[in-house]
Write a protein that holds these residues in place. Structure first.
Motif, PDB file in Angstrom:
ATOM      1  N   LEU A 650       0.855  -1.189   0.000  1.00 46.28           N
ATOM      2  CA  LEU A 650       0.000   0.000   0.000  1.00 46.28           C
ATOM      3  C   LEU A 650       0.888   1.235   0.000  1.00 46.28           C
ATOM      4  O   LEU A 650       1.764   1.383   0.866  1.00 46.28           O
ATOM      5  CB  LEU A 650      -0.901  -0.029   1.237  1.00 46.28           C
ATOM      6  N   VAL A 651       0.669   2.149  -0.975  1.00 49.85           N
ATOM      7  CA  VAL A 651       1.528   3.326  -1.139  1.00 49.85           C
ATOM      8  C   VAL A 651       0.664   4.578  -1.255  1.00 49.85           C
ATOM      9  O   VAL A 651      -0.380   4.556  -1.922  1.00 49.85           O
ATOM     10  CB  VAL A 651       2.398   3.194  -2.410  1.00 49.85           C
ATOM     11  N   HIS A 652       1.099   5.663  -0.618  1.00 48.46           N
ATOM     12  CA  HIS A 652       0.359   6.926  -0.722  1.00 48.46           C
ATOM     13  C   HIS A 652       1.314   8.104  -0.534  1.00 48.46           C
ATOM     14  O   HIS A 652       2.369   7.967   0.097  1.00 48.46           O
ATOM     15  CB  HIS A 652      -0.740   6.993   0.346  1.00 48.46           C
ATOM     16  N   GLY A 653       0.926   9.246  -1.090  1.00 52.29           N
ATOM     17  CA  GLY A 653       1.640  10.495  -0.831  1.00 52.29           C
ATOM     18  C   GLY A 653       0.933  11.251   0.277  1.00 52.29           C
ATOM     19  O   GLY A 653      -0.295  11.387   0.255  1.00 52.29           O
ATOM     20  N   SER A 654       1.677  11.764   1.235  1.00 56.01           N
ATOM     21  CA  SER A 654       1.031  12.445   2.370  1.00 56.01           C
ATOM     22  C   SER A 654       0.420  13.777   1.958  1.00 56.01           C
ATOM     23  O   SER A 654      -0.449  14.306   2.650  1.00 56.01           O
ATOM     24  CB  SER A 654       2.036  12.661   3.509  1.00 56.01           C
ATOM     25  N   GLY A 655       0.858  14.334   0.841  1.00 60.44           N
ATOM     26  CA  GLY A 655       0.335  15.616   0.374  1.00 60.44           C
ATOM     27  C   GLY A 655      -0.684  15.472  -0.735  1.00 60.44           C
ATOM     28  O   GLY A 655      -0.859  16.388  -1.542  1.00 60.44           O
ATOM     29  N   ASP A 656      -1.380  14.358  -0.779  1.00 66.59           N
ATOM     30  CA  ASP A 656      -2.371  14.090  -1.822  1.00 66.59           C
ATOM     31  C   ASP A 656      -3.640  14.889  -1.529  1.00 66.59           C
ATOM     32  O   ASP A 656      -4.401  14.560  -0.625  1.00 66.59           O
ATOM     33  CB  ASP A 656      -2.667  12.586  -1.871  1.00 66.59           C
ATOM     34  N   ASP A 657      -3.874  15.960  -2.314  1.00 72.53           N
ATOM     35  CA  ASP A 657      -5.059  16.790  -2.113  1.00 72.53           C
ATOM     36  C   ASP A 657      -6.304  16.172  -2.727  1.00 72.53           C
ATOM     37  O   ASP A 657      -7.416  16.623  -2.475  1.00 72.53           O
ATOM     38  CB  ASP A 657      -4.838  18.178  -2.727  1.00 72.53           C
ATOM     39  N   ASN A 658      -6.130  15.144  -3.553  1.00 73.26           N
ATOM     40  CA  ASN A 658      -7.218  14.544  -4.301  1.00 73.26           C
ATOM     41  C   ASN A 658      -7.768  13.320  -3.560  1.00 73.26           C
ATOM     42  O   ASN A 658      -8.856  13.353  -2.996  1.00 73.26           O
ATOM     43  CB  ASN A 658      -6.697  14.173  -5.700  1.00 73.26           C
ATOM     44  N   VAL A 659      -7.023  12.223  -3.560  1.00 70.25           N
ATOM     45  CA  VAL A 659      -7.374  11.044  -2.757  1.00 70.25           C
ATOM     46  C   VAL A 659      -6.543  11.139  -1.481  1.00 70.25           C
ATOM     47  O   VAL A 659      -5.351  10.857  -1.470  1.00 70.25           O
ATOM     48  CB  VAL A 659      -7.061   9.737  -3.513  1.00 70.25           C
ATOM     49  N   HIS A 660      -7.166  11.573  -0.422  1.00 63.32           N
ATOM     50  CA  HIS A 660      -6.428  11.907   0.793  1.00 63.32           C
ATOM     51  C   HIS A 660      -5.772  10.675   1.409  1.00 63.32           C
ATOM     52  O   HIS A 660      -6.311   9.561   1.332  1.00 63.32           O
ATOM     53  CB  HIS A 660      -7.363  12.566   1.812  1.00 63.32           C
ATOM     54  N   VAL A 661      -4.624  10.910   2.027  1.00 62.95           N
ATOM     55  CA  VAL A 661      -3.903   9.815   2.684  1.00 62.95           C
ATOM     56  C   VAL A 661      -4.750   9.172   3.784  1.00 62.95           C
ATOM     57  O   VAL A 661      -4.495   8.049   4.213  1.00 62.95           O
ATOM     58  CB  VAL A 661      -2.548  10.319   3.228  1.00 62.95           C
ATOM     59  N   GLN A 662      -5.782   9.854   4.219  1.00 63.86           N
ATOM     60  CA  GLN A 662      -6.767   9.300   5.150  1.00 63.86           C
ATOM     61  C   GLN A 662      -7.265   7.931   4.669  1.00 63.86           C
ATOM     62  O   GLN A 662      -7.486   7.021   5.468  1.00 63.86           O
ATOM     63  CB  GLN A 662      -7.937  10.271   5.258  1.00 63.86           C
ATOM     64  N   ASN A 663      -7.431   7.777   3.352  1.00 64.84           N
ATOM     65  CA  ASN A 663      -7.886   6.510   2.798  1.00 64.84           C
ATOM     66  C   ASN A 663      -6.946   5.370   3.175  1.00 64.84           C
ATOM     67  O   ASN A 663      -7.385   4.298   3.596  1.00 64.84           O
ATOM     68  CB  ASN A 663      -7.980   6.609   1.271  1.00 64.84           C
ATOM     69  N   SER A 664      -5.645   5.601   2.999  1.00 63.80           N
ATOM     70  CA  SER A 664      -4.676   4.557   3.322  1.00 63.80           C
ATOM     71  C   SER A 664      -4.520   4.378   4.819  1.00 63.80           C
ATOM     72  O   SER A 664      -4.325   3.255   5.307  1.00 63.80           O
ATOM     73  CB  SER A 664      -3.322   4.873   2.666  1.00 63.80           C
ATOM     74  N   MET A 665      -4.594   5.474   5.572  1.00 62.47           N
ATOM     75  CA  MET A 665      -4.462   5.355   7.024  1.00 62.47           C
ATOM     76  C   MET A 665      -5.577   4.500   7.615  1.00 62.47           C
ATOM     77  O   MET A 665      -5.354   3.681   8.513  1.00 62.47           O
ATOM     78  CB  MET A 665      -4.443   6.744   7.661  1.00 62.47           C
ATOM     79  N   ARG A 666      -6.792   4.665   7.098  1.00 64.93           N
ATOM     80  CA  ARG A 666      -7.903   3.846   7.589  1.00 64.93           C
ATOM     81  C   ARG A 666      -7.722   2.380   7.193  1.00 64.93           C
ATOM     82  O   ARG A 666      -8.052   1.467   7.955  1.00 64.93           O
ATOM     83  CB  ARG A 666      -9.226   4.392   7.054  1.00 64.93           C
ATOM     84  N   MET A 667      -7.175   2.158   6.004  1.00 67.47           N
ATOM     85  CA  MET A 667      -6.917   0.786   5.565  1.00 67.47           C
ATOM     86  C   MET A 667      -5.830   0.150   6.422  1.00 67.47           C
ATOM     87  O   MET A 667      -5.931  -1.012   6.842  1.00 67.47           O
ATOM     88  CB  MET A 667      -6.495   0.795   4.093  1.00 67.47           C
ATOM     89  N   ILE A 668      -4.783   0.923   6.697  1.00 68.53           N
ATOM     90  CA  ILE A 668      -3.679   0.431   7.530  1.00 68.53           C
ATOM     91  C   ILE A 668      -4.190   0.044   8.919  1.00 68.53           C
ATOM     92  O   ILE A 668      -3.888  -1.035   9.443  1.00 68.53           O
ATOM     93  CB  ILE A 668      -2.566   1.495   7.631  1.00 68.53           C
ATOM     94  N   GLU A 669      -4.989   0.926   9.513  1.00 67.23           N
ATOM     95  CA  GLU A 669      -5.503   0.656  10.855  1.00 67.23           C
ATOM     96  C   GLU A 669      -6.376  -0.598  10.869  1.00 67.23           C
ATOM     97  O   GLU A 669      -6.293  -1.431  11.790  1.00 67.23           O
ATOM     98  CB  GLU A 669      -6.286   1.865  11.364  1.00 67.23           C
TER      99      GLU A 669
END
Length: 711
Positions: A650-669
């Motif tokens: 799972l990969v994300h940019g922390s400065g993603d204004d479009n698909v927020h990193v919140q998406n990955s953080m919730r998946m990680i949790e």
């Protein structure tokens, strides 16, 4: 031309593609940048760049010879390096963009200059960085936006007038769009001059009640700071948008009453300087209305409306003819086609029809009563250029090579410059006659790149269809150059799958394609299937996913993987899938819901819940969470993390204004709480594209390692 499947040397003698080759620009193609016809119909403009020394020039070419006749303006002395340009309607002046600073996907700040072609003088519009400057039709003024307010500068007197005064960050925006309009309706400039320069129509966004979104910015500072902007997530409040009219001579601003409109996705002046067309949409985006606003008295009349059981797409294909009758494209008969309407909004006739899609509208030749367009008549993975009479008769195919053809017509519709490519041929530019498509000469090609690629271990991209869930789905496959049908190969699937998208297309290779070629040279088979919901196969095929994004698409990818695994040369125990953004949501879902099929998945910048995504995009396909809770939650992968069996990156940019990193953080949790093992990476301050410096190289190095270790 290069045929990737025909190798003169054995693959053992050929050079293998490396990640450095791909991401350091070795396979970059040549283009004709910012090509534009001049109104005389005899010349065209190209923006040319030199890398060393860094310079730019606006050059004029003759259609008949393809030779440069003059340089209109070049960066030197008082003219700084410029990266884009825009002419006034009378072509007396040209606006030059310098010192560009990106904001979001389309928006940018910059220092702008106006160059007078006759006097060869140059005027700086503002010492501050501004947005979206636009010359008046006669080139006497330039309007622009600064700090959310609209300004106008008189180029003769150098006097600047502030038109609006209430603009304020986070509350009121005048003349440019808010984040969600920019991203989903794909425009930033929200003002327009009328045809004689006496009026400016503009939109005003009141985003006071739109919820804040904030991102931590790490940078090189001792303390990170938060970047805040207004972002309406699905079901939340949008900005209140209103239409206003500025009278240049009096300085008065009028408010235009459009009734119960919710979105205003387009405004466009007609040829009559007193008539403005305005498109509005309801929140469900299934009822479009087009109004005519009379700028002399601000009256509003309904011109035209269109409804759809799912949603109506917004395009830029509206064209007003000399008498203000108009051309429009619509899916109303099941496929996207061209329609001709009288000036009063009554349908005159359907111009094109058939079980195929119009994919681009190029223009109307009033003299010859011909319409020019691009379509999928030669198969949904191909594009060809056609002409047809306004009455729907005498259709003519103007391009002959099978692949992707895209035309840029001269203002007189005497010529067009065709850009051709296919899966084995990089971009080739030719001059063609508009009357019959006859090729007059080649202007530019990428033969040097073709010759270079002959020395690399590459394979032909094979196009086919695969019958899945009752549909013949388009597919491409890339096999190792030394493919042996008696061996077993691991399979990596790639897809995007978003509504109306297309990945299986007969066009030149992108960066992902070169990565797939690299993997094929290492012994992998890579395949891509465009499932239900993707584009260019009709309205019903595209809109079958309405209210259930990702459900049917996931089913198609799982079924396709199962069917491909039945092939004797596919190792059914080594199947992976990857994707980015919507494709990352898909690859995650496939790994979980297809855990008996997929052993590995990579998700880059994925959506993991549509509740986290913006109003306009999400509600277009899903309605609101309150109206459709099951549609939002039944295919949200962090609601069933216990299904994970395979290997997951799972990969994300922390400065993603479009698909927020919140998406990955919730998946990680969710995965942590389910005690599931997986790998993840966050790229600090990187946006949805995850690029900059060595970022892409690092990302694809990580992805390559993950593929090799787990597939």
């Amino acid at each position: 031309m290069l045929a990737l499947g025909c190798v003169a040397l054995s693959s053992a003698q050929k050079q293998k593609i490396t990640l450095e080759n791909i991401w350091q620009g070795e396979f970059r193609t040549e283009y004709m940048d910012a090509l534009q016809s001049m109104k005389d119909g005899s010349h065209y403009i190209v923006l040319n760049f030199n890398r060393s020394p860094r310079s730019s020039s606006l050059d004029k070419y003759d259609y008949t010879t393809s030779k440069k006749t003059e340089t209109i303006v070049a960066s030197s002395g008082e003219v700084p390096f410029f990266s884009s340009y825009a002419f006034s309607d009378d072509e007396s002046k040209v606006l030059l963009a310098t010192e560009i600073e990106p904001i979001f996907r389309h928006s940018r700040l910059g220092i702008y200059y106006v160059y007078d072609i006759t006097s060869k003088s140059i005027t700086k519009v503002s010492d501050s960085k501004i947005q979206e400057p636009l010359l008046s039709p006669d080139g006497s003024k330039v309007a622009y936006v600064y700090n959310n307010n609209v300004y106008s500068m008189d180029l003769k007197s150098k006097e600047t007038k502030q038109i609006t005064t209430d603009g304020s960050k986070g509350t009121i925006i005048n003349g440019i769009t808010d984040w969600v309009y920019e991203e989903e309706f794909a425009f930033v400039r929200a003002f327009a001059w009328n045809s004689n320069g006496t009026k400016i129509a503009f939109l005003r966004f009141d985003e006071t009640n739109v919820p804040h979104f904030s991102m931590d910015v790490y940078g090189q500072n001792l303390y990170p700071f938060q970047y805040e902007f207004k972002y309406p997530k699905a079901g939340e409040e949008n900005a209140t948008v209103s239409l206003h009219m500025y009278d240049v001579s009096s300085g008065n601003i009028s408010n235009i009453d459009l009734g119960n409109q919710y979105y205003i996705p387009r405004i466009k002046w007609k040829n009559n300087p007193d008539e403005l067309s305005v498109q509005t949409l309801n929140r469900h985006q299934n009822h479009l209305k087009m109004y005519t606003v009379n700028a002399s008295n601000n009256s509003v009349d309904l011109l035209f409306e269109e409804k759809d059981a799912a949603y109506v797409d917004i395009t830029d294909n509206l064209t007003f003819l000399q008498d203000d009758s108009f051309i429009w494209t619509s899916e109303m008969d099941g496929y996207n086609h061209i329609y001709l309407y009288n000036k009063d909004g009554k349908l005159r006739n359907q111009v094109t029809q058939g079980p195929w899609e119009v994919t681009n509208y190029y223009g109307y030749d009033e003299k010859r009563k011909k319409i020019y367009y691009q379509s999928t008549e030669n198969g949904s993975i191909n594009r060809d250029v056609y002409s047809i009479g306004a009455n729907g008769k005498k259709k003519k195919r103007l391009t002959t090579e099978e692949g992707t053809n895209n035309a840029d017509f001269s203002a007189s519709f005497t010529y067009f410059i065709n850009t051709f490519s296919d899966a084995t041929t990089p971009y080739r530019f030719t001059l063609n006659q508009a009357s019959d498509g006859k090729e007059l000469r080649e202007i530019k090609n990428n033969e040097d790149l073709s010759k270079k690629l002959e020395g690399f271990d590459m394979s032909r991209k094979e196009f086919s269809t695969i019958n899945i869930n009752g549909n013949d789905l388009n597919m491409w496959t890339v096999k190792p150059a030394d493919f042996d049908p008696n061996k077993k190969y691991p399979l990596l699937m790639f897809q995007y799958s978003g509504p109306g998208s297309q990945q299986v297309a007969n066009r030149w290779l992108g960066s992902n394609d070169f990565w797939h070629q690299m993997l094929a040279s290492e012994g992998y088979i890579v395949a891509c299937v465009d499932g239900r919901g993707t584009g260019y196969k009709g309205r019903d095929f595209k809109k079958v996913t309405y209210l259930n994004l990702v459900k049917h698409e996931t089913e198609d990818q799982i079924a396709a993987a199962k069917k491909l695994s039945e092939l004797p040369y596919i190792d059914e125990n080594r199947t992976g899938i990857w994707g980015w953004s919507y494709g990352g949501h898909m690859s995650t879902n496939c790994l979980l819901k297809g855990n008996d099929v997929f052993e590995m998945a990579i998700a880059v910048a994925p959506v993991t819940s549509w509740r986290f995504y913006d109003t306009i995009y999400t509600e277009r396909f899903m309605r609101t969470p309150a109206e459709n809770p099951a549609g939002y939650d039944d295919n949200s992968p962090f609601n069933y993390p216990e299904l994970l069996k395979g290997k997951y990156l799972l990969v994300h940019g922390s400065g993603d204004d479009n698909v927020h990193v919140q998406n990955s953080m919730r998946m990680i949790e969710a995965l942590v709480q389910a005690n599931k093992d997986f790998e993840w990476a966050i790229y600090p301050d990187r946006n949805h594209g995850i690029y900059g410096g060595n970022t892409r190289l690092h990302l694809f190095s990580k992805m390559t390692k993950f593929v090799k270790e787990n597939l």
